[in-house]
Scaffold this motif. Structure first.
Motif, PDB file in Angstrom:
ATOM      1  N   LYS A 108     -12.355  14.969 -10.500  1.00 32.15           N
ATOM      2  CA  LYS A 108     -13.394  14.311 -10.389  1.00 32.15           C
ATOM      3  C   LYS A 108     -14.278  14.658  -9.119  1.00 32.15           C
ATOM      4  O   LYS A 108     -15.467  14.469  -9.736  1.00 32.15           O
ATOM      5  N   LEU A 109     -13.848  15.689  -9.077  1.00 31.56           N
ATOM      6  CA  LEU A 109     -14.665  15.574  -7.587  1.00 31.56           C
ATOM      7  C   LEU A 109     -15.129  17.839  -7.953  1.00 31.56           C
ATOM      8  O   LEU A 109     -16.493  17.169  -7.979  1.00 31.56           O
ATOM      9  N   PHE A 110     -14.415  18.354  -9.205  1.00 36.71           N
ATOM     10  CA  PHE A 110     -15.593  19.139 -10.029  1.00 36.71           C
ATOM     11  C   PHE A 110     -16.180  18.749 -10.550  1.00 36.71           C
ATOM     12  O   PHE A 110     -17.461  18.974 -10.368  1.00 36.71           O
ATOM     13  N   PHE A 111     -16.527  17.279 -11.595  1.00 38.47           N
ATOM     14  CA  PHE A 111     -17.086  16.984 -12.157  1.00 38.47           C
ATOM     15  C   PHE A 111     -18.474  16.615 -11.510  1.00 38.47           C
ATOM     16  O   PHE A 111     -19.675  16.565 -11.614  1.00 38.47           O
ATOM     17  N   LEU A 112     -18.081  15.717 -10.516  1.00 42.61           N
ATOM     18  CA  LEU A 112     -19.034  15.524  -9.283  1.00 42.61           C
ATOM     19  C   LEU A 112     -20.048  16.617  -8.006  1.00 42.61           C
ATOM     20  O   LEU A 112     -21.741  16.360  -9.147  1.00 42.61           O
ATOM     21  N   MET A 120     -17.728   9.761  -7.550  1.00 43.96           N
ATOM     22  CA  MET A 120     -16.613  10.043  -7.979  1.00 43.96           C
ATOM     23  C   MET A 120     -15.576   9.208  -8.490  1.00 43.96           C
ATOM     24  O   MET A 120     -14.348   9.278  -9.435  1.00 43.96           O
ATOM     25  N   ALA A 121     -15.497   7.778  -7.997  1.00 40.13           N
ATOM     26  CA  ALA A 121     -14.461   7.520  -8.482  1.00 40.13           C
ATOM     27  C   ALA A 121     -14.842   6.756  -9.827  1.00 40.13           C
ATOM     28  O   ALA A 121     -14.342   6.083 -10.876  1.00 40.13           O
ATOM     29  N   TRP A 122     -15.865   6.457  -9.841  1.00 41.48           N
ATOM     30  CA  TRP A 122     -16.847   5.856 -11.588  1.00 41.48           C
ATOM     31  C   TRP A 122     -16.880   7.438 -12.365  1.00 41.48           C
ATOM     32  O   TRP A 122     -17.099   6.788 -14.110  1.00 41.48           O
ATOM     33  N   MET A 123     -16.293   7.784 -11.988  1.00 40.05           N
ATOM     34  CA  MET A 123     -15.946   9.303 -13.110  1.00 40.05           C
ATOM     35  C   MET A 123     -14.620   8.813 -14.256  1.00 40.05           C
ATOM     36  O   MET A 123     -14.301   9.568 -15.538  1.00 40.05           O
ATOM     37  N   GLY A 158     -25.798  10.622 -18.745  1.00 38.12           N
ATOM     38  CA  GLY A 158     -25.239  11.565 -20.106  1.00 38.12           C
ATOM     39  C   GLY A 158     -24.576  12.240 -19.343  1.00 38.12           C
ATOM     40  O   GLY A 158     -23.541  13.044 -20.177  1.00 38.12           O
ATOM     41  N   HIS A 159     -24.168  13.363 -18.008  1.00 35.30           N
ATOM     42  CA  HIS A 159     -23.250  13.285 -17.427  1.00 35.30           C
ATOM     43  C   HIS A 159     -22.222  13.416 -17.852  1.00 35.30           C
ATOM     44  O   HIS A 159     -20.842  13.679 -18.308  1.00 35.30           O
ATOM     45  N   GLY A 160     -21.658  11.683 -17.809  1.00 40.11           N
ATOM     46  CA  GLY A 160     -20.871  10.947 -18.235  1.00 40.11           C
ATOM     47  C   GLY A 160     -20.576  10.852 -19.945  1.00 40.11           C
ATOM     48  O   GLY A 160     -19.223  11.698 -19.686  1.00 40.11           O
TER      49      GLY A 160
END
Length: 685
Positions: A4-8, A337-340, A426-428
């Motif tokens: 999640k941190l990487f995606f954020l 990060m949690a919403w990922m 869009g990213h999600g």
């Protein structure tokens, strides 16, 4: 969490690149950048007034465009980005909310207990009309809200005793400002005494009182003394300008950063000798100079450094943040990060939201718990040097060009929340697409699960662990007994004590050690049939036994789990003489027979080398009370006791998840014995 941190971080990188892309589009279409200076001569009279209103300068006595343009030039350089923000804020006709106080305690909590802000309160006396009409009051609320000034209305009919004690016998305006220059100091209430009830005059009264808290320098000697003085403030921001009083945004920031940053206004309107300003590096007027222990910083030379409240507020917050600022920043990052999890989790839609709610609760709880020791750590009196070096690191990093870009992007996306949310969505969705594709390639069945299937599995899990306490912390797959026998529910209602029996899945049985019982000097038929393979590779004989044993064990387990509990499964007569006698006799009722006695085949010694290292040496199964025959399939428990495979499987499948000898849990590991010796009644070699 790391995923999640990487995606954020990847999302923040996308926002940064997207902002540069928008700048390139604007430059391609118009040929200008946001940092490009604007000539006030080319602006209309309406746009000039809009700029003055955003900066907090009065223009009521300036009827001509030339005077208004000169006032804009005296207050600071105008950039394209500031002009765009001012016009956008003017077009947005959003109504600003105003507080209605219910009584003395409400007024004290919000106004008198607020130490770092300004309040403008309209007091309406009993049986009196308000001092400012409704239309003018709405204009006043909208005008002062640009500078962080909060407004409210106190009707004395809700608390007449408090109004009499305060002396509010007629309708008036009250302004609350901090009384001292220290953080969280006392506040003082000032009453409007002007005769003209107009928006411009009231606003001028407010800005005059706010500007009185700023230190003002009128001559070069005073400037030289102040410039070389060292006091408690690490940061000092100077405004060198040819104005009667500083702009309202400058005064509002001085109250907001009380105790952290010192604001100084240098009025150079009547100066004859300006040589000292040249000596300290001040060449242009007006100039906003930030004085730090590391040197001076000219505000307005980097991207996003506009002459406005929002731009300078974000700049000063990055240099001298409060603990609350850091907490809010960490709260925003943790929730993003949690919403990922909404996009990373695959399967049913309801499952996604259940996992999201669980993640939000977990992350926010951990954040609050982790902040408690940090707050206690910051209260220690021996951390002044650590605090100093931390702020110095912030000043070095946040005065770079990259930091100015980040602040500019923050202001851009905060003024366009729809763009921020759409890019996050869009990213999600892209994350969801690639994650779904990856799991389909791995043949993961949870991708195709629908809401009904997931709710059914969730209900099975809930009923299983509601009716049966959790026996261990192992993550066993859930197998519900209600599907096989619906009458079990009624039986458990009839016997409440059965609800306390733990429900333990039987999947761990397949991981228990299994092997063949062998005697020295004797070969079974299976060993003779496998003799050709043993001659090729002697080292693979043990593996061959293991594979064949696992195959037979699997077949035995299938017969155990698919047959009814009343039917007994017997061993092969040639391999084992085990009988199904454990259902009628408890091992504690058989104390006449010792564990591990060797009554048959006493002339042959068992081959202990084929046994697992952590198993106790024995020759009898205490479940069926039969001796181990040559070639019989055995199974051991974590405690070290050994039994016939069929006997112990039937014992465990019947719900008795413990050793028949020592009652150690059959699903729980046990420390292996240091050294295993044959029992005293075993035949010596």
């Amino acid at each position: 969490m790391w995923l999640k941190l990487f995606f954020l971080l990847l999302y923040f990188l996308v926002l940064f690149v997207l902002a540069r892309f928008f700048e390139a589009i604007v430059w391609y279409e118009t040929g200008i950048f946001a940092t490009q200076l604007v000539d006030p001569v080319a602006l209309s009279f309406k746009k000039l007034k809009t700029i003055l209103e955003c900066r907090g300068l009065g223009y009521s006595g300036l009827p001509e465009k030339k005077d208004v343009r000169e006032l804009v030039e005296k207050s600071g350089d105008l950039m394209e980005g500031e002009l765009y923000s001012a016009l956008k804020e003017e077009e947005a006709s959003e109504s600003v909310s105003s507080t209605n106080f219910s009584g003395e305690m409400h007024f004290y909590e919000l106004v008198e207990d607020t130490k770092d802000g300004i309040w403008l309160v309209q007091v309406i006396a009993n049986d009196r009309s308000p001092l400012v009409g409704k239309i003018h009051w709405e204009k006043m609320v909208k005008k002062v809200s640009r500078f962080g000034i909060r407004t409210g209305t106190f009707n004395c009919s809700s608390d007449p005793r408090y109004c009499r004690r305060r002396g509010w016998v007629r309708s008036t305006l009250i302004m609350s400002v901090p009384q001292t220059s220290t953080s969280k100091g006392k506040v003082m209430l000032k009453e409007y005494s002007g005769r003209k009830i107009e928006v411009e005059h009231i606003f001028k009264w407010i800005t005059a009182h706010a500007a009185s808290r700023i230190k003002t320098i009128y001559n070069a000697e005073h400037l030289k003394e102040e410039w070389n003085k060292s006091d408690q403030y690490w940061l000092k921001i100077y405004l060198f300008a040819n104005l009667d009083q500083p702009p309202a945004f400058f005064s509002a920031l001085s109250i907001k950063f009380t105790g952290r940053v010192e604001f100084i206004f240098v009025n150079v309107e009547n100066w004859d000798n300006k040589s000292y300003m040249t000596d300290i590096g001040i060449y242009n007027m007006p100039s906003y100079i930030l004085r730090t222990p590391e040197g001076i910083y000219r505000y307005g030379n980097h991207t996003g450094e506009f002459i406005s409240l929002q731009a300078m507020d974000s700049f000063l917050r990055s240099l001298q943040p409060e603990v609350n600022d850091l907490f809010v920043l960490s709260l925003v990052l943790v929730n993003l990060m949690a919403w990922m999890d909404l996009f990373i989790t695959q399967g049913a839609t309801i499952k996604r939201f259940v996992v999201l709610i669980s993640t939000l609760g977990t992350y926010n709880s951990l954040l609050i718990i982790s902040w408690l020791p940090v707050l206690g750590f910051l209260q220690l009196p021996y951390l002044d040097s650590f605090y100093e070096y931390s702020l110095k690191l912030l000043r070095y990093s946040n005065t770079t060009t990259l930091a100015s870009w980040v602040r500019a992007d923050w202001m851009f996306y905060s003024s366009h929340p729809a763009l921020f949310l759409s890019t996050y969505l869009g990213h999600g969705l892209l994350i969801d697409y690639f994650e779904k594709k990856r799991r389909r390639n791995n043949n993961n069945d949870e991708v195709n699960a629908n809401n009904l299937e997931w709710l059914s599995s969730l209900w099975d899990w809930y009923t299983s662990y509601l009716f049966h306490p959790i026996a261990s912390f192992q993550n066993f797959p859930v197998e519900s007994d209600w599907d096989e026998d619906p009458d079990l529910f009624l039986e458990r209602l009839a016997f409440p004590d059965l609800w306390l029996h733990p429900l333990i899945p039987t999947d761990y049985i397949k991981n228990l050690p299994m092997w063949r019982f062998k005697c020295l000097g004797v070969q079974s038929e299976e060993e003779v049939s496998e003799g050709s393979q043993d001659t090729e590779n002697d080292s693979e004989s043990e593996n061959t036994y293991t594979l064949s044993s696992e195959k037979e064990v699997f077949e035995d387990k299938q017969s155990v789990f698919h047959n009814s509990p009343g039917r007994a499964s017997h061993c092969d007569a040639e391999a084992c003489s085990c009988a199904n006698k454990y259902c009628q006799t408890s091992p504690y009722e058989r104390k006449g027979r010792s564990y591990g006695s060797y009554n048959a085949n006493e002339d042959m010694e068992p081959d202990w080398l084929t046994w697992p290292a952590d198993m106790l040496h024995c020759t009898e199964c205490v479940v069926c009370l039969e001796n181990f025959e040559n070639g019989c399939l055995l199974m051991g428990l974590p405690c070290g006791h050994v039994f016939h495979q069929n006997c112990i499987v039937m014992w465990l499948a019947g719900g008795r998840h413990c050793c028949p000898v020592c009652r150690w849990p059959s699903y729980k590991k046990k420390q292996p014995y240091a050294q295993h010796q044959p029992l005293s009644n075993d035949v010596p070699s």
